[in-house]
Scaffold this motif. Sequence first.
Motif, PDB file in Angstrom:
ATOM      1  N   SER A   1       0.849  -1.202   0.000  1.00 17.15           N
ATOM      2  CA  SER A   1       0.000   0.000   0.000  1.00 17.15           C
ATOM      3  C   SER A   1       0.883   1.249   0.000  1.00 17.15           C
ATOM      4  O   SER A   1       2.099   1.168   0.194  1.00 17.15           O
ATOM      5  N   LEU A   2       0.217   2.405  -0.177  1.00 22.84           N
ATOM      6  CA  LEU A   2       0.885   3.708  -0.130  1.00 22.84           C
ATOM      7  C   LEU A   2       0.326   4.520   1.040  1.00 22.84           C
ATOM      8  O   LEU A   2      -0.853   4.348   1.402  1.00 22.84           O
ATOM      9  N   PRO A   3       1.116   5.421   1.633  1.00 22.30           N
ATOM     10  CA  PRO A   3       0.656   6.128   2.844  1.00 22.30           C
ATOM     11  C   PRO A   3      -0.596   6.966   2.649  1.00 22.30           C
ATOM     12  O   PRO A   3      -1.323   7.225   3.608  1.00 22.30           O
ATOM     13  N   TRP A   4      -0.878   7.444   1.431  1.00 23.28           N
ATOM     14  CA  TRP A   4      -1.993   8.368   1.222  1.00 23.28           C
ATOM     15  C   TRP A   4      -3.250   7.688   0.680  1.00 23.28           C
ATOM     16  O   TRP A   4      -4.159   8.359   0.218  1.00 23.28           O
ATOM     17  N   GLU A   5      -3.310   6.381   0.730  1.00 22.89           N
ATOM     18  CA  GLU A   5      -4.475   5.678   0.159  1.00 22.89           C
ATOM     19  C   GLU A   5      -5.771   5.978   0.910  1.00 22.89           C
ATOM     20  O   GLU A   5      -6.861   5.766   0.380  1.00 22.89           O
ATOM     21  N   LYS A   6      -5.678   6.456   2.136  1.00 20.03           N
ATOM     22  CA  LYS A   6      -6.883   6.796   2.903  1.00 20.03           C
ATOM     23  C   LYS A   6      -7.470   8.146   2.498  1.00 20.03           C
ATOM     24  O   LYS A   6      -8.611   8.453   2.830  1.00 20.03           O
ATOM     25  N   ASN A   7      -6.702   8.956   1.766  1.00 20.24           N
ATOM     26  CA  ASN A   7      -7.138  10.318   1.417  1.00 20.24           C
ATOM     27  C   ASN A   7      -7.415  10.492  -0.071  1.00 20.24           C
ATOM     28  O   ASN A   7      -7.330  11.619  -0.574  1.00 20.24           O
ATOM     29  N   LEU A   8      -7.749   9.403  -0.760  1.00 18.84           N
ATOM     30  CA  LEU A   8      -7.887   9.477  -2.218  1.00 18.84           C
ATOM     31  C   LEU A   8      -9.054  10.352  -2.668  1.00 18.84           C
ATOM     32  O   LEU A   8      -9.079  10.817  -3.804  1.00 18.84           O
TER      33      LEU A   8
ATOM     34  N   SER B   1       8.338  -1.355   6.477  1.00 17.73           N
ATOM     35  CA  SER B   1       8.415  -1.646   7.914  1.00 17.73           C
ATOM     36  C   SER B   1       9.816  -2.126   8.293  1.00 17.73           C
ATOM     37  O   SER B   1      10.283  -1.895   9.400  1.00 17.73           O
ATOM     38  N   SER B   2      10.489  -2.817   7.373  1.00 11.26           N
ATOM     39  CA  SER B   2      11.847  -3.293   7.636  1.00 11.26           C
ATOM     40  C   SER B   2      12.849  -2.390   6.905  1.00 11.26           C
ATOM     41  O   SER B   2      12.597  -1.199   6.715  1.00 11.26           O
ATOM     42  N   VAL B   3      13.957  -2.973   6.467  1.00 10.46           N
ATOM     43  CA  VAL B   3      15.006  -2.196   5.788  1.00 10.46           C
ATOM     44  C   VAL B   3      14.533  -1.786   4.393  1.00 10.46           C
ATOM     45  O   VAL B   3      13.913  -2.579   3.668  1.00 10.46           O
ATOM     46  N   VAL B   4      14.811  -0.567   4.004  1.00  7.61           N
ATOM     47  CA  VAL B   4      14.450  -0.067   2.670  1.00  7.61           C
ATOM     48  C   VAL B   4      15.367  -0.719   1.637  1.00  7.61           C
ATOM     49  O   VAL B   4      16.595  -0.668   1.789  1.00  7.61           O
TER      50      VAL B   4
ATOM     51  N   LEU C   1      10.352   6.825   2.952  1.00  5.77           N
ATOM     52  CA  LEU C   1      10.664   5.420   2.665  1.00  5.77           C
ATOM     53  C   LEU C   1      10.589   4.571   3.933  1.00  5.77           C
ATOM     54  O   LEU C   1      10.156   3.412   3.889  1.00  5.77           O
ATOM     55  N   LYS C   2      10.987   5.139   5.061  1.00  6.12           N
ATOM     56  CA  LYS C   2      10.890   4.414   6.331  1.00  6.12           C
ATOM     57  C   LYS C   2       9.431   4.172   6.709  1.00  6.12           C
ATOM     58  O   LYS C   2       9.088   3.143   7.300  1.00  6.12           O
ATOM     59  N   GLU C   3       8.574   5.127   6.363  1.00  7.98           N
ATOM     60  CA  GLU C   3       7.141   4.972   6.636  1.00  7.98           C
ATOM     61  C   GLU C   3       6.533   3.873   5.758  1.00  7.98           C
ATOM     62  O   GLU C   3       5.647   3.138   6.208  1.00  7.98           O
TER      63      GLU C   3
ATOM     64  N   GLN D   1      -1.690  15.402  -2.776  1.00  6.63           N
ATOM     65  CA  GLN D   1      -0.616  16.199  -3.380  1.00  6.63           C
ATOM     66  C   GLN D   1       0.361  16.700  -2.312  1.00  6.63           C
ATOM     67  O   GLN D   1       1.585  16.623  -2.488  1.00  6.63           O
ATOM     68  N   LYS D   2      -0.149  17.191  -1.191  1.00  9.97           N
ATOM     69  CA  LYS D   2       0.707  17.690  -0.110  1.00  9.97           C
ATOM     70  C   LYS D   2       1.556  16.562   0.478  1.00  9.97           C
ATOM     71  O   LYS D   2       2.733  16.764   0.805  1.00  9.97           O
ATOM     72  N   GLN D   3       0.956  15.376   0.624  1.00  9.76           N
ATOM     73  CA  GLN D   3       1.706  14.235   1.161  1.00  9.76           C
ATOM     74  C   GLN D   3       2.863  13.846   0.240  1.00  9.76           C
ATOM     75  O   GLN D   3       3.950  13.501   0.709  1.00  9.76           O
ATOM     76  N   LYS D   4       2.622  13.898  -1.067  1.00  9.46           N
ATOM     77  CA  LYS D   4       3.676  13.560  -2.028  1.00  9.46           C
ATOM     78  C   LYS D   4       4.785  14.616  -2.013  1.00  9.46           C
ATOM     79  O   LYS D   4       5.972  14.276  -2.118  1.00  9.46           O
ATOM     80  N   GLN D   5       4.418  15.866  -1.888  1.00  8.50           N
ATOM     81  CA  GLN D   5       5.420  16.930  -1.839  1.00  8.50           C
ATOM     82  C   GLN D   5       6.293  16.802  -0.586  1.00  8.50           C
ATOM     83  O   GLN D   5       7.515  16.945  -0.644  1.00  8.50           O
ATOM     84  N   SER D   6       5.656  16.513   0.556  1.00 12.87           N
ATOM     85  CA  SER D   6       6.422  16.333   1.799  1.00 12.87           C
ATOM     86  C   SER D   6       7.284  15.068   1.738  1.00 12.87           C
ATOM     87  O   SER D   6       8.347  15.003   2.367  1.00 12.87           O
ATOM     88  N   ALA D   7       6.829  14.060   0.977  1.00 13.08           N
ATOM     89  CA  ALA D   7       7.606  12.822   0.831  1.00 13.08           C
ATOM     90  C   ALA D   7       8.949  13.095   0.166  1.00 13.08           C
ATOM     91  O   ALA D   7       9.990  12.582   0.606  1.00 13.08           O
TER      92      ALA D   7
END
Length: 550
Positions: free
Chosen positions: A252-259, A285-288, A280-282, A266-272
């Motif tokens: 999954s992707l971190p912003w899937e709840k805000n589609l 869960s393990s090593v990137v 990437l750590k978000e 857009q703001k989440q992607k810019q901050s990413a």
Amino acid sequence: MPGKGAMKSKKGANGYKLPDPIPVGEVLTDMLKKSWIIGPSIGVGGFGEIYSAAPYTGGVPKDYPNVIKIEPHGNGPLFVEMHFYMRSAKENDIVLWKKQNKLSFLGMPTFISSGSHDCHDTKYRFVVMERFGKNLWDIFLENNRKFQPHSVYKIALQIIDVLEYLHYKTYVHADIKGANLLQSLKSPDQIYLVDFGLAYHINSQTEYKPNPKKAHNGTIEYTSRDMHMGVPTMRGDFEILSYNMIQWICGSLPWEKNLTNPSAVQKQKQSAFQDLPKFLKECFSSVVPEPINKFMTLLKNMEYNDTPNYQKFKDILVKGLKDMGHKPNGKLNLAASDKTAKSATTPQAGKAKKVMAEGTRKSRRLLELLSPNRSLNSTNDSDLGSPMNQKKSNRAQDNPRILKNIPFTDDPDSEVEEKQTKKTRNKNNKDADVKVASKDKKVLKKKTKHYDPDETMSDDQSQVSLLGTKSRPKNDLKRKQATVELESSIDENNDSTKDMFTDDDEPAQPTPPKRTSKWQECSTIKNSRVFKPGEYKRENQNKIQKAKKR
């Protein structure tokens, strides 16, 4: 003006008018005067419907090697796609590109034909294309939303080859996703990028001009930061690909709840991209994975109008595959995660068989305890906090003791004799336990008589009432005893139970307590009368009635 019974035209999820179903066997003629016969429908998109098709030779075909995408003339996406195919997807152009770049495969669909057709008093446009297999999104869902990293890198390598060809033709795709990536019917390890309804023609612009009309175009979870501003870029295609890669590996992707809120995504992607390690750590869960980290870092350093360094992006993925022991053109193994999970348990089972083959014979119970699949302190998550889990943990703690008491023997007959003696001991113990339990039950039956508040309790009865029984717990006996004491106290304080309720106008008067002070011996108090609740009022009423009669 249409009547009430008139049929309303269907609309897709994005507001485009959907065509009425085309009957199977309908014959269409393209711009080159070649005829095509319609087969069963394959699916419905946001703007039109896709049918299986075959060249028409006068009869019903046995097979349908092609597909026809059809939409009403009022819609726009197929018009864009049709013109893209006509300009950039000619078979000769694709063959020449493969030869120049020494590619054995390029996942770019070839343009076959297009045309217009009248049906149901409606004018349609259509495009004829090669038929493909399953899309990656369906396979992703079937595989519990996970692909192996090596499969993801191999897919990405194929997509980069297609993007390089598209960008050379001055187009960007702008809608790369699993649903638009199809397997070849000839080889499931070959992936085709399809659906060019949102393809944009680009030029070497030097000024970044946001276009509100095109803002947030594409599929929101993968839309690039540039496309959120309405600016189609080559950098944006690689950003869209990177989001797909992360989703395929992580699930999954971190912003899937805000589609439903494109601006928030857009703001989440810019901050990413402002803090890439944190993003990437978000996600992981393990090593990137190192290839993902390098891929995203190279993408971050690109300017909006840069031409991507295709070879450098590919080298990152190829090195990642070599480190994992995979070849870039190897099999995808999209469902490998299930196989690896099964294979992980097979070596342990093999070890258990070797133990049985050794010289010393052990009981089945002992083999279960010594099995590497069984951990002494293992618990099931579904049993946490339950009595069953507590029993399991108790048994697990006793297992080392059991192991010490089990003798090892080479003679199977002695083992059988020992089992039989254990069974007889267990039976004798059970019979003894049953006798003791029956005696205890008889004693309890004698002691647990029904409680009668009028009778005085003996010592035995008082002991039973304090301890309680199964049918009459301790708490219930205490409640009954308290009610009996309360009733007796009420009988002592009240001489009569005639006036149980007071009159509505006058509140109930509590019974006066007994006083033992000296002033109570006074003659006036001795001769005074104490009224019961309600009695004083009735007496006054009687006096008033007698006075009226006189």
